[in-house]
Scaffold this motif. Structure first.
Motif, PDB file in Angstrom:
ATOM      1  N   TYR A   1     -19.356  75.064 -49.668  1.00 48.07           N
ATOM      2  CA  TYR A   1     -19.652  75.155 -51.094  1.00 48.07           C
ATOM      3  C   TYR A   1     -19.752  76.615 -51.545  1.00 48.07           C
ATOM      4  O   TYR A   1     -18.905  77.094 -52.286  1.00 48.07           O
TER       5      TYR A   1
ATOM      6  N   TYR B   1     -16.433  77.005 -53.621  1.00 50.40           N
ATOM      7  CA  TYR B   1     -16.471  77.103 -55.072  1.00 50.40           C
ATOM      8  C   TYR B   1     -15.449  78.086 -55.619  1.00 50.40           C
ATOM      9  O   TYR B   1     -14.724  77.789 -56.576  1.00 50.40           O
TER      10      TYR B   1
ATOM     11  N   ASP C   1     -11.442  77.351 -55.641  1.00 52.94           N
ATOM     12  CA  ASP C   1     -10.867  76.408 -56.590  1.00 52.94           C
ATOM     13  C   ASP C   1      -9.816  77.108 -57.451  1.00 52.94           C
ATOM     14  O   ASP C   1     -10.040  78.228 -57.920  1.00 52.94           O
TER      15      ASP C   1
ATOM     16  N   SER D   1      -9.006  76.946 -60.390  1.00 53.42           N
ATOM     17  CA  SER D   1      -9.471  77.343 -61.716  1.00 53.42           C
ATOM     18  C   SER D   1     -10.360  78.571 -61.679  1.00 53.42           C
ATOM     19  O   SER D   1     -10.641  79.166 -62.729  1.00 53.42           O
ATOM     20  N   ARG D   2     -10.818  78.989 -60.473  1.00 55.23           N
ATOM     21  CA  ARG D   2     -11.742  80.101 -60.358  1.00 55.23           C
ATOM     22  C   ARG D   2     -11.235  81.231 -59.476  1.00 55.23           C
ATOM     23  O   ARG D   2     -11.793  82.322 -59.506  1.00 55.23           O
TER      24      ARG D   2
END
Length: 440
Positions: free
Chosen positions: A357, A408, A411, A413-414
């Motif tokens: 994560y 995280y 991803d 999108s990030r």
């Protein structure tokens, strides 16, 4: 970590044990309320509270209050190199920032792991170590002026395997185990430098870094400058033949037996003494001449309270504040679903149902450098593999980089906002709490 002798003069809101006036000043910097006049100095400020420990030991604290946010952090505006123009910023992992007093003035330094044009990561090879400097944390941040040392080389590059041609009798810049090499076609060109740190100690600049997983030998080494922060740097004697410590079986499958040593080296200094800190919980004192460590093998271990079972940790770093020693590690917070259907966050090894994560910084505190250290706590979410430092005004900061390898920040999108040279404010919970957290 800077020692009191290397950092800016004490008294600028810097806290050391027994300095009551400084206690009040550091507390004020956290925005806390003032007590009634006439109260004992140490009681005039209210410090942030320790959050309760996560139970059982080894659970992670994933609350968003511990994230670097717009209100407590920013990305350093580092001067761009030609390779950075398309992205519009510097791509960096393992961000390191510190502040030193040099010739009576504060000097901020920044460095980290960077990549070459055309590659998406800092492997299987990169082209060495770059350094930026500034007089203020907010900049302007300029590449170290290396043009007088290497007029035809890229500005700011202070060391690289490319510099092997600078070796001379009695002066080694690049050891044979640090040179580029080519495998049988699996990766092609190989050899990368990771996680550099700069330290100003006894009037000299030392750069500790690591040859990465694609190198002939994988492990930590130290360079010393024969000039200023820009160099020129040479390798210390203890690393002519190998990285620090002893080899062991570890790392990815492509690493040959005997080639893996201890990675992510760091330096801790205090007074006239310096210690090497290695990611596998090891440490060793440097010789007075800083050319090697003693002992060179069979290194001692920090006295810690491990998790059960202990996951893979890296990026060890020691920082002293308030007369206490803080031992930092980077650990992956893995998520799963508990028996009641709720999210569960923990620092543990990968297993079925466990998903990476965030790459967190976990911290423990001790009265002595070697320990014993307290139970660890989550000091910053997504801020792993970092360092703590004190700015010119005594304010505390931590670095972060948003790990794009997994979790995280991987991803799609990030990921464009990952791998950054970031800094985030840090708060101290006072002489009774003795914890450091990302500014909540």
């Amino acid at each position: 970590m800077t020692s009191p002798g290397d950092a800016l003069p004490l008294g600028r809101r810097a806290l050391m044990a027994g300095v009551a006036g400084s206690v009040g000043a550091v507390a004020l910097s956290t925005g806390t309320a003032q007590a009634q006049p006439g109260a004992p100095e140490a009681a005039k400020r209210r410090y942030p509270e320790n959050w309760p420990a996560q139970e059982p030991y080894g659970r992670a604290d994933a609350r968003e209050e511990l994230w670097p946010r717009d209100d407590n952090s920013f990305v350093l505006p580092l001067e761009l190199r030609p390779r950075d123009e398309e992205l519009g910023r510097v791509w960096m992992r393992d961000t390191y920032v510190n502040c030193f007093e040099v010739d009576g003035r504060p000097l901020y330094v920044a460095t980290g792991t960077t990549r070459v044009p055309g590659l998406t990561a800092a492997g299987p090879w990169n082209d060495g170590i770059f350094v930026w400097t500034a007089r203020s944390l907010h900049g302007p941040w300029k590449l170290a002026d290396t043009t007088k040392i290497r007029p035809d080389a890229e500005r700011g590059k202070v060391w690289s395997p490319e510099f092997v041609g600078e070796n001379r009798p009695g002066r080694t810049v690049v050891a044979p185990w640090q040179e580029y090499w080519y495998d049988d076609g699996q990766f092609g060109k190989r050899g990368n430098a990771w996680a550099p740190e700069l330290h100003y100690f006894r009037g000299k600049w030392y750069l500790v870094a690591c040859m990465g997983d694609h190198s002939v030998k994988v492990g930590s080494f130290v360079l010393v400058s024969e000039g200023g922060v820009e160099g020129p740097y040479r390798l210390i004697e203890g690393n002519y033949d190998k990285p620090f410590g002893e080899s062991f079986i570890g790392g990815p499958s492509w690493i040959k037996p005997g080639a893996y040593f201890h990675i992510d080296g760091s330096i801790y200094t205090e007074g006239k003494d310096a210690w090497l800190v290695l990611h596998n919980h090891l440490y060793a004192k440097f010789r007075p001449d800083m050319e090697d460590i003693e002992p060179a093998t069979n290194l001692p271990l920090f006295q810690q309270k491990p998790y059960t079972p202990e996951p893979y940790l890296e990026g060890a770093y020691v920082f002293r504040h308030g007369g206490k020693y803080y031992l930092l590690h980077a650990a992956w917070d893995r998520t799963s679903i508990d028996a009641y259907g709720s999210p569960r966050y923990a620092y543990e090894a990968g297993a079925a149902g466990r998903t990476q994560y965030q790459y967190d910084v976990i911290v423990a505190v001790a009265d002595r450098f070697e320990g014993p250290y307290s139970e660890r706590w989550t000091a910053g979410v997504g801020a792993g593999h970092n360092n703590f430092f004190e700015d010119r005004d005594g304010e505390l900061w931590a670095t972060f980089f948003r790990n794009p390898a997994a979790g995280y920040w991987a991803d799609p999108s990030r990921v464009d906002d990952a791998a950054v040279p970031g800094v985030v404010r840090v708060e101290w919970t006072g002489p009774k709490g003795n914890r450091l957290y990302v500014k909540r």
